[in-house]
Enzyme design. Structure first.
Site, PDB file in Angstrom:
ATOM      1  N   GLU A  99      -1.249   3.757   7.151  1.00  0.00           N
ATOM      2  CA  GLU A  99      -1.170   4.015   8.601  1.00  0.00           C
ATOM      3  C   GLU A  99      -1.874   2.923   9.406  1.00  0.00           C
ATOM      4  OE1 GLU A  99      -2.955   5.675   6.412  1.00  0.00           O
ATOM      5  OE2 GLU A  99      -4.726   6.654   7.253  1.00  0.00           O
ATOM      6  N   CYS A 103      -5.155   7.934   0.428  1.00  0.00           N
ATOM      7  CA  CYS A 103      -6.572   7.791   0.095  1.00  0.00           C
ATOM      8  C   CYS A 103      -7.101   9.038  -0.616  1.00  0.00           C
ATOM      9  CB  CYS A 103      -7.372   7.427   1.336  1.00  0.00           C
ATOM     10  SG  CYS A 103      -8.926   6.657   0.900  1.00  0.00           S
ATOM     11  N   HIS A 163      -4.707   2.923   3.096  1.00  0.00           N
ATOM     12  CA  HIS A 163      -4.234   3.652   4.283  1.00  0.00           C
ATOM     13  C   HIS A 163      -3.059   2.889   4.915  1.00  0.00           C
ATOM     14  CE1 HIS A 163      -7.652   6.500   4.696  1.00  0.00           C
ATOM     15  NE2 HIS A 163      -8.304   5.540   4.060  1.00  0.00           N
TER      16      HIS A 163
HETATM   17  N1  GLN Z   1     -13.693  10.428   0.154  1.00  0.00           N
HETATM   18  C1  GLN Z   1     -12.885   9.517  -0.568  1.00  0.00           C
HETATM   19  C2  GLN Z   1     -13.636   8.249  -0.936  1.00  0.00           C
HETATM   20  O1  GLN Z   1     -14.648   7.965  -0.382  1.00  0.00           O
HETATM   21  C3  GLN Z   1     -11.638   9.157   0.205  1.00  0.00           C
HETATM   22  C4  GLN Z   1     -11.904   8.396   1.454  1.00  0.00           C
HETATM   23  C5  GLN Z   1     -10.765   8.397   2.421  1.00  0.00           C
HETATM   24  O2  GLN Z   1      -9.877   9.235   2.350  1.00  0.00           O
HETATM   25  N2  GLN Z   1     -10.797   7.504   3.387  1.00  0.00           N
HETATM   26  O3  GLN Z   1     -13.222   7.514  -1.795  1.00  0.00           O
END
Ligand code: GLN
Length: 545
Positions: free
Chosen positions: A522, A394, A520
């Site tokens: 995970e 992410c 993600h």
């Molecule tokens: N801050 C980034 C976004 O909002 C990544 C978010 C995250 O890592 N869950 O896109």
């Protein structure tokens, strides 16, 4: 035959409930116990569905700081929930829905919205019966919707808290009309100097529970050391729970051993007898035991650097830690984590290459805000240049794009607009769908989405498929205007969304293992089915070693 319980309610029906409460202290591992019991019952051929009750006023966990409350877990349906749901999904290999997490905020909101619509026809709306009735309906509906033999309900907090009283009252009421078994988890402390095991906290906590009208059927005792028989006898005498139904929960090195520990104490048989469920055929815990044996016997140790700013509270990365663990069980190695506080690198307190010496892989997890991001970018650069296996998740995907743009495409100071609004090269920018979003709760791009995978790439090879479903939680994305520029310099976007506009996986074909995902992985990794990205990452780390 173990004892039956003279249920007061309906005994001929299918629905059965096991309620897990906690006493004495928080953090006793009720969640792991509930998940393990669920797995054990599944292995004996039963279908289960879990519910976690969180007595806080937040409607969901989405707005909570991971440092305070641990990780925010994301379900396929897009709900942001308590991290215990992650354990349930991993242990039970199920996709749960938002109905499996009830918070005080959520249930109150539901009832208050109904009141505003005039649904109560002029009645005074009260905790009892309106909130309790809604809760009972909720419990029964989830059991029916999932066609579950057994619904497991874990009550967050500790008995004696003001906050979870209404839930306990609803569950007491439920036990008047349905088949409900109560399991109370408590602690047997050991007084260090004399080494004596103490029963008083359990006695008093059970008294508290009885004061609410609930007599536990089982007690699950946590203790640092093996519990003495005389302690079991004493607790049985004071609590009215037969000795046979007191389950021993000595501290384990590995949480995944708990289903087997429960099986060895015949907990499944006792529960089935009490519910009068006939013996079923199930797959048993054979595969599970192979996995825990692999964990125990792993000789090779690999070290993964986890870079982040929530390193002070490891619970904020629990799903990542667990995903690494499952993957390593399959690879046959043991993964140790080295926590790297990237703000230290950013402030010049330490250098990336020093912090990362001796590691076999580098993982940059998700995150928000600017603190620590320059330090993360340095770690990514180090991984890319030194050929160290890298996995970005992410924010890790976004920062890897920025790092590559800066150092390989000549886009100096390229950045995400989340970090630098005035960057000359906004390689990461707000998703168009996020431009007019101001409210915080549940408004990101959330939940399961299809990822279309490019043929012939590493992603294709490791997933073995051209379309997979993964879970997202973000507001920003890779800015498609820069796609050509990056791809010209040997970076491949090997996964995107259905429209082809949102980049979802990147990889460097010439690097031993350099991959990052906007999603993600995970959140979809399961104990016996690790997510392929984790699996390949751990394999690459083991190869490097
Ligand atoms: N801050 C980034 C976004 O909002 C990544 C978010 C995250 O890592 N869950 O896109």
């Amino acid at each position: 035959m173990h004892r039956k319980k003279p249920f007061r309610g309906r005994t001929e029906g299918k629905r059965k409930f096991i309620v897990v409460t906690g006493g004495v202290i928080s953090g006793l591992g009720k969640g792991i116990f509930t998940a393990s019991l669920g797995r054990l019952l599944q292995s004996k051929g039963m279908t289960v569905v879990p519910i976690k009750i969180d007595p806080y006023l937040n409607v969901d966990a989405g707005t909570m700081n991971p440092i305070e409350h641990g990780e925010v877990f994301v379900l396929d349906d897009g709900s942001e929930v308590d991290m215990d749901l992650g354990n349930y999904e991993r242990f039970l290999d199920m996709n749960l829905t938002c109905d499996s997490n009830i918070t005080t905020g959520k249930i109150y909101k539901k009832v208050i919205e109904r009141e505003r619509c005039g649904d109560y026809l002029g009645k005074t709306v009260q905790l009892i019966p309106h909130i309790t009735d809604d809760l009972k309906d909720w419990f029964m509906k989830v059991a029916d919707d999932n066609d579950a033999d057994v619904e497991l309900i874990e009550v967050g907090g500790t008995v004696g808290d003001i906050e979870n009283l209404i839930f306990l009252e609803a569950l007491r009421q439920l036990s008047m009309v349905e088949d409900v078994i109560f399991v109370h988890c408590t602690l047997v402390p050991v007084v260090k100097v004399v080494g004596e095991q103490k029963t008083k906290p359990t006695q008093q906590s059970v008294q508290k529970l009885r004061g609410i009208g609930v007599q536990p059927d089982f007690i699950f005792l946590r203790c640092e050391v093996p519990i003495e028989q005389k302690i079991i006898s004493k607790i049985a005498l004071f609590t009215g729970v037969p000795e046979d139904d007191i389950i021993r929960g000595q501290d384990l090195k590995n949480i995944y051993e708990l289903p087997v520990v429960l099986e060895n104490q015949d907990v499944h048989k006792k529960v089935m007898d009490m519910f009068e469920i006939k013996k079923r055929s199930g797959n048993g815990l054979k595969d599970w035991k192979v996995m825990t044996d692999n964990m125990k016997n792993a000789r090779k140790k690999v070290t993964v650097a986890m870079t982040g700013k929530y390193t002070a509270l490891h619970d904020s990365y629990v799903s990542i830690e667990q995903s690494l663990k499952h993957a390593s069980a399959l690879v046959g190695c043991d993964v140790g984590i080295k926590w790297i506080e990237t703000t230290d690198i950013e402030k010049g307190k330490t250098k990336a290459k020093d912090a990362l010496k001796d590691v076999d892989g580098i993982l940059v997890p998700g995150g928000f805000g600017s603190r620590g991001t320059e330090g993360k970018i340095e770690c990514i650069k180090h991984a890319r240049e030194q050929g160290i296996p890298f996995l970005g998740l992410c924010y890790g995907f976004q920062l890897a794009s920025a790092e590559f743009a800066r150092h390989e495409c000549g886009l100096k100071k390229a950045n995400s607009t989340e970090i630098d609004e005035n960057t000359p090269y906004p390689v990461i920018d707000l998703l168009p769908s996020q431009k007019n979003v101001y409210k915080k709760g549940g408004t990101m791009r959330l939940g399961g989405q299809d990822v279309i995978i490019k043929k012939g790439t590493k992603a294709h090879k490791l997933y073995g498929s051209l379309k997979v479903r993964e879970r997202f939680r973000h507001r920003y994305e890779f800015n498609p205007e820069y796609r050509e520029k990056l791809e010209k310099s040997d970076l491949v976007f090997s996964g995107h969304d259905k429209s082809g506009d949102i980049m979802q996986i990147l990889e460097l074909p010439k690097h031993p293992f350099f991959m990052a995902s906007q999603f993600h992985p995970e959140f979809t990794s399961r104990v016996l089915k690790p997510n392929p990205l984790f699996l390949e990452f751990v394999k690459a780390c083991a190869r490097k070693k």
